[in-house]
Design a protein around this motif. Sequence first.
Motif, PDB file in Angstrom:
ATOM      1  N   LYS A  29       1.002  -0.754  -0.306  1.00 20.34           N
ATOM      2  CA  LYS A  29       0.045   0.357  -0.147  1.00 20.34           C
ATOM      3  C   LYS A  29       0.630   1.196   0.339  1.00 20.34           C
ATOM      4  CE  LYS A  29      -4.349  -1.424   0.148  1.00 20.34           C
ATOM      5  NZ  LYS A  29      -5.374  -1.398  -0.968  1.00 20.34           N
ATOM      6  N   ALA A  30       1.774   1.044   0.647  1.00 20.94           N
ATOM      7  CA  ALA A  30       2.653   2.069   1.013  1.00 20.94           C
ATOM      8  C   ALA A  30       3.481   2.748  -0.485  1.00 20.94           C
ATOM      9  CB  ALA A  30       4.209   1.837   1.619  1.00 20.94           C
ATOM     10  N   ALA A  65       7.182   9.962  -4.953  1.00 20.43           N
ATOM     11  CA  ALA A  65       8.836   9.815  -5.158  1.00 20.43           C
ATOM     12  C   ALA A  65       8.508   9.053  -6.120  1.00 20.43           C
ATOM     13  CB  ALA A  65       9.458  10.228  -4.094  1.00 20.43           C
ATOM     14  N   ILE A  66       8.039   7.339  -5.864  1.00 21.48           N
ATOM     15  CA  ILE A  66       7.508   6.297  -6.709  1.00 21.48           C
ATOM     16  C   ILE A  66       6.997   6.601  -8.038  1.00 21.48           C
ATOM     17  CG2 ILE A  66       7.252   3.639  -6.634  1.00 21.48           C
ATOM     18  CD1 ILE A  66       7.936   3.541  -4.118  1.00 21.48           C
ATOM     19  N   LYS A  67       5.533   6.909  -7.676  1.00 22.49           N
ATOM     20  CA  LYS A  67       5.073   8.007  -8.986  1.00 22.49           C
ATOM     21  C   LYS A  67       5.714   8.304 -10.054  1.00 22.49           C
ATOM     22  CE  LYS A  67       0.617   6.693  -6.686  1.00 22.49           C
ATOM     23  NZ  LYS A  67      -0.858   7.529  -6.162  1.00 22.49           N
ATOM     24  N   ASN A  68       6.513   9.390  -9.360  1.00 20.78           N
ATOM     25  CA  ASN A  68       6.827   9.886 -10.363  1.00 20.78           C
ATOM     26  C   ASN A  68       8.066   9.743 -11.012  1.00 20.78           C
ATOM     27  OD1 ASN A  68       5.265  12.591  -9.526  1.00 20.78           O
ATOM     28  ND2 ASN A  68       6.765  13.136  -7.883  1.00 20.78           N
ATOM     29  N   LYS A  69       8.781   8.436 -10.286  1.00 14.91           N
ATOM     30  CA  LYS A  69      10.040   8.486 -11.318  1.00 14.91           C
ATOM     31  C   LYS A  69       9.294   7.398 -12.151  1.00 14.91           C
ATOM     32  CE  LYS A  69      13.722   9.062  -8.971  1.00 14.91           C
ATOM     33  NZ  LYS A  69      13.805  10.299  -8.401  1.00 14.91           N
ATOM     34  N   LEU A  70       8.034   6.756 -11.705  1.00 18.48           N
ATOM     35  CA  LEU A  70       7.349   5.894 -12.958  1.00 18.48           C
ATOM     36  C   LEU A  70       7.072   6.331 -14.387  1.00 18.48           C
ATOM     37  CD1 LEU A  70       5.810   3.343 -10.696  1.00 18.48           C
ATOM     38  CD2 LEU A  70       7.925   3.133 -12.225  1.00 18.48           C
ATOM     39  N   TYR A 105      15.546   1.528 -12.069  1.00 14.68           N
ATOM     40  CA  TYR A 105      16.400   0.913 -11.187  1.00 14.68           C
ATOM     41  C   TYR A 105      16.333   2.373 -10.357  1.00 14.68           C
ATOM     42  CZ  TYR A 105      18.731  -2.308 -13.928  1.00 14.68           C
ATOM     43  OH  TYR A 105      19.054  -2.843 -14.705  1.00 14.68           O
ATOM     44  N   LEU A 106      16.567   3.634 -10.247  1.00 18.76           N
ATOM     45  CA  LEU A 106      16.071   5.084  -8.843  1.00 18.76           C
ATOM     46  C   LEU A 106      14.907   4.913  -8.734  1.00 18.76           C
ATOM     47  CD1 LEU A 106      18.069   8.360 -10.496  1.00 18.76           C
ATOM     48  CD2 LEU A 106      19.160   6.222  -9.210  1.00 18.76           C
ATOM     49  N   ALA A 107      13.552   4.313  -9.498  1.00 13.93           N
ATOM     50  CA  ALA A 107      12.542   3.962  -8.726  1.00 13.93           C
ATOM     51  C   ALA A 107      12.640   2.757  -7.726  1.00 13.93           C
ATOM     52  CB  ALA A 107      11.613   3.589 -10.042  1.00 13.93           C
ATOM     53  N   GLU A 108      13.389   1.576  -8.429  1.00 16.89           N
ATOM     54  CA  GLU A 108      13.470   0.493  -7.358  1.00 16.89           C
ATOM     55  C   GLU A 108      13.917   0.578  -6.050  1.00 16.89           C
ATOM     56  OE1 GLU A 108      12.090  -2.790  -7.862  1.00 16.89           O
ATOM     57  OE2 GLU A 108      10.843  -1.749  -9.683  1.00 16.89           O
ATOM     58  N   ALA A 109      14.577   1.813  -5.753  1.00 15.74           N
ATOM     59  CA  ALA A 109      15.897   2.624  -5.004  1.00 15.74           C
ATOM     60  C   ALA A 109      14.465   3.067  -3.774  1.00 15.74           C
ATOM     61  CB  ALA A 109      16.958   3.151  -5.325  1.00 15.74           C
ATOM     62  N   GLU A 110      13.927   3.998  -4.882  1.00 15.48           N
ATOM     63  CA  GLU A 110      12.784   4.504  -4.094  1.00 15.48           C
ATOM     64  C   GLU A 110      12.110   2.926  -2.980  1.00 15.48           C
ATOM     65  OE1 GLU A 110      12.303   7.396  -3.161  1.00 15.48           O
ATOM     66  OE2 GLU A 110      13.738   8.475  -4.489  1.00 15.48           O
ATOM     67  N   LYS A 111      11.333   2.469  -3.588  1.00 20.39           N
ATOM     68  CA  LYS A 111      10.691   1.216  -3.286  1.00 20.39           C
ATOM     69  C   LYS A 111      11.151   0.582  -1.814  1.00 20.39           C
ATOM     70  CE  LYS A 111       8.475  -0.364  -7.192  1.00 20.39           C
ATOM     71  NZ  LYS A 111       7.777  -0.791  -8.288  1.00 20.39           N
ATOM     72  N   GLU A 112      12.842   0.510  -2.261  1.00 20.72           N
ATOM     73  CA  GLU A 112      13.080   0.004  -1.270  1.00 20.72           C
ATOM     74  C   GLU A 112      13.996   0.276   0.161  1.00 20.72           C
ATOM     75  OE1 GLU A 112      17.542  -2.210  -2.167  1.00 20.72           O
ATOM     76  OE2 GLU A 112      16.411  -3.498  -2.833  1.00 20.72           O
ATOM     77  N   ASN A 113      14.051   2.319   0.056  1.00 19.71           N
ATOM     78  CA  ASN A 113      14.341   2.734   0.673  1.00 19.71           C
ATOM     79  C   ASN A 113      12.964   2.800   1.625  1.00 19.71           C
ATOM     80  OD1 ASN A 113      17.036   3.863   1.242  1.00 19.71           O
ATOM     81  ND2 ASN A 113      16.285   5.094  -0.647  1.00 19.71           N
TER      82      ASN A 113
END
Length: 463
Positions: free
Chosen positions: A36-37, A43-48, A144-152
């Motif tokens: 859900k988060a 930030a993730i939405k904007n990266k995508l 990859y940067l979007a995935e990094a946002e997910k990990e954080n």
Amino acid sequence: MAFKTTTTIIACLATFLGVSQTQLEVSPSLQEAIEKAIDKNAAIKNKLLEVEKINTERKSVWNKYIPKIEGSANYMYFDTNITVDLPTGQIPVLNQPIFDEKASFDNYGNILMGSLMAKTVLFSGFQIENGAKALAQKQQGTTYLAEAEKENLVKEVIHAFDQIRLLDAIEILLEDSQKRLAIETKRVERAIEEGLAIPYDRDKIKLANLELEGKKIELEGNKKVLFQKINYLTGYTLEEINQVNYLLTPYSIPENLSTENKQELKALASYKKASAYAIKKEKGSYLPVLGAFGGVSYTSVFDATVITPNLPIMNNNLYGKLNEFTLSPNWMLGVSMKWELFSGFERKHKIHKAKLNALQIDNKLTDAKEKFNVLLENNISQYQIQNQKYQIGLTQEKVASHNLSMAIKQYQEGLINISQRLEAENDLLKAATNKVNALINQRLAALEAILVTGELTNTVLTQ
């Protein structure tokens, strides 16, 4: 007795808190909160969205090979005056001069033009190909940067819920302590009535209870802050937050961790490839650009009139009338070449700039690799330290629990005073709190260690 019940709970909890062999295990409810988060995070939405924009730009570059078809239609009314000054001549036999002065012609009429043309690029000096490849690598890097946002975000959500569990555990410890003090209060009250104790003991217990109440109020305030944070991260209501349940167990991480899959490093590697294609693209501007075109046009002049000046001999003007003059269809097919031989050093500067960008990215990649390797070693060290602290915390809690049991018996037998009894109570509360806090820190250290490897999202969300 309440103490025996608490001891049993602590013993069971210690059993669950043994080092887990399951790596970063999360409950289904916690995993759902993490998802859900991720869905909510701006930030993730904007990266995508940025990834989508780059993909659209890449398609636009390839589309330059698709022919462009243009249609046009024009109507024009003209009314002009043409002045002609030719060398003066003589008409043979008549000896009549002609063109001995300027002559003006009045012209007016209508012109209708239309065309349908197709144009396409045949060869771009590999600029289109390399430009599209550069954008593809840029798109991959942004992914990859979007995935990094997910990990954080995964780490942040888990730690936020862990802190809720920490406060819940401390609240249980405070309530257990209050129950034991309530039993002591009743015992002291009876002893005072029988003359075996003094009001001072009762007041000391009352003061200890007030301190526990103050800690509970502080806990409630901290919980509200955490609830607000989790609500921001996941959009969960208070009821939904309380429905996320799991056991606090230590995380176990594998040995020989590596930063090879760190998302930021893979992003920089993709950007490095993109910069190499960008250099090739700029060098392609030294080559000619070839194109092809074809189409059909329609041109018609109608209702046109020409009025001449006075003509020799006739001494009068002539009127010329054109009803229609049409060219249709007028087919065209051909190729074109554009070769910029000298651009005023503009191409040289662009290539130099592209090379500088590539050097910057290469420097960032080298530096990032070193930093993440150092960070990984530091996080592994912190993980090991927190593991040791947690084990010490288990022992401290066990010792404090035994000491409290002895202190209760000794106080009942009159061997120690109330201050010593309450000190043992505080020692258990402090030791149990430190143990749970050490567990939270151990879990956080494990999360941060896996985070540096770039495998946190996969580890948590693919169970």
